[in-house]
Scaffold this motif. Structure first.
Motif, PDB file in Angstrom:
ATOM      1  N   GLY A  20      35.643  20.366  32.622  1.00 12.03           N
ATOM      2  CA  GLY A  20      36.075  19.197  31.855  1.00 12.03           C
ATOM      3  C   GLY A  20      35.821  19.326  30.352  1.00 12.03           C
ATOM      4  O   GLY A  20      36.218  18.445  29.584  1.00 12.03           O
ATOM      5  N   HIS A  22      37.053  21.147  27.962  1.00 11.10           N
ATOM      6  CA  HIS A  22      38.207  21.232  27.052  1.00 11.10           C
ATOM      7  C   HIS A  22      38.815  19.872  26.742  1.00 11.10           C
ATOM      8  O   HIS A  22      39.440  19.688  25.695  1.00 11.10           O
ATOM      9  CB  HIS A  22      39.277  22.165  27.626  1.00 11.10           C
ATOM     10  CG  HIS A  22      39.128  23.558  27.142  1.00 11.10           C
ATOM     11  ND1 HIS A  22      39.659  24.012  25.966  1.00 11.10           N
ATOM     12  CD2 HIS A  22      38.457  24.610  27.679  1.00 11.10           C
ATOM     13  CE1 HIS A  22      39.343  25.272  25.794  1.00 11.10           C
ATOM     14  NE2 HIS A  22      38.612  25.666  26.818  1.00 11.10           N
ATOM     15  N   GLN A  23      38.651  18.934  27.664  1.00 10.61           N
ATOM     16  CA  GLN A  23      39.199  17.591  27.439  1.00 10.61           C
ATOM     17  C   GLN A  23      38.161  16.670  26.795  1.00 10.61           C
ATOM     18  O   GLN A  23      38.476  15.530  26.450  1.00 10.61           O
ATOM     19  CB  GLN A  23      39.671  16.959  28.765  1.00 10.61           C
ATOM     20  CG  GLN A  23      41.013  17.489  29.282  1.00 10.61           C
ATOM     21  CD  GLN A  23      40.931  18.911  29.776  1.00 10.61           C
ATOM     22  OE1 GLN A  23      40.055  19.251  30.553  1.00 10.61           O
ATOM     23  NE2 GLN A  23      41.809  19.773  29.285  1.00 10.61           N
ATOM     24  N   LYS A  25      35.208  15.266  24.109  1.00  9.52           N
ATOM     25  CA  LYS A  25      34.979  15.209  22.667  1.00  9.52           C
ATOM     26  C   LYS A  25      33.513  14.919  22.407  1.00  9.52           C
ATOM     27  O   LYS A  25      32.819  14.362  23.261  1.00  9.52           O
ATOM     28  CB  LYS A  25      35.826  14.098  22.037  1.00  9.52           C
ATOM     29  CG  LYS A  25      37.306  14.406  22.065  1.00  9.52           C
ATOM     30  CD  LYS A  25      38.098  13.376  21.294  1.00  9.52           C
ATOM     31  CE  LYS A  25      39.577  13.786  21.274  1.00  9.52           C
ATOM     32  NZ  LYS A  25      40.441  12.746  20.736  1.00  9.52           N
TER      33      LYS A  25
END
Lengths: 109, 109
Positions: A20, A22-23, A25
């Protein structure tokens, strides 16, 4: 960077983000009177340019591998490693792999 | 409880102790001007009785399973979970399994 209204005593997950990441922030997990805790997310090759904050901080690598440059000296951190930095220390972060880190900042008045 | 003279920027390991946990003791990893970071080690069934500290703290479970009781409300923490507590909050810790946790304490002047 959202700051949820976290109640004292509420339980937060600071596990690796894994697939998760890469998605994800960078997010402030909470900010209280004397402490701010951030989950820093940096994909491979990304960096935070050198900057200073007034208060002492700790940086704990949760996953991946990051270099924390402190006053121009590089420290490599892998998962499960932590550094603390003096207030106003010039520091930057470079991710060698997809990485996340828990950053705990003391808020100096 | 030894407090090594850790230099800012020095890298600390806060990985699970695993099989070494039974021989480990609670240790202050460092104490600076505004922060103290402790690795709390509690074998299964052991506890820290309720107490208060003036500053805000975070407790991050590194391994095992602990209940953090905050003002008489119980919070179960497993590895990778974190709570923060207000200053002067009455809190105690009970280990359900062999456990270690990273405790970050702001030092209030």
């Amino acid at each position: 960077m959202a700051i949820p209204h976290l109640a004292p005593g509420q339980v937060l997950n600071v596990l690796p983000l894994g697939a998760g990441l890469h998605q994800a922030k960078t997010v402030a997990l909470f900010k209280s009177e004397n402490l701010e805790v951030i989950r820093l997310v940096l994909c491979a090759g990304k960096s935070l340019p050198p900057h200073r904050v007034p208060g002492e901080i700790t940086i704990q690598c949760i996953e991946g591998a990051i270099t924390v440059s402190v006053e121009e000296i590089d420290r490599l951190l892998r998962a499960g490693q932590l550094v603390y930095l003096s207030g106003n220390a010039l520091h930057g972060v470079l991710a060698h792999e997809d990485s996340s880190a828990l950053v705990t900042i003391t808020l100096v008045k």
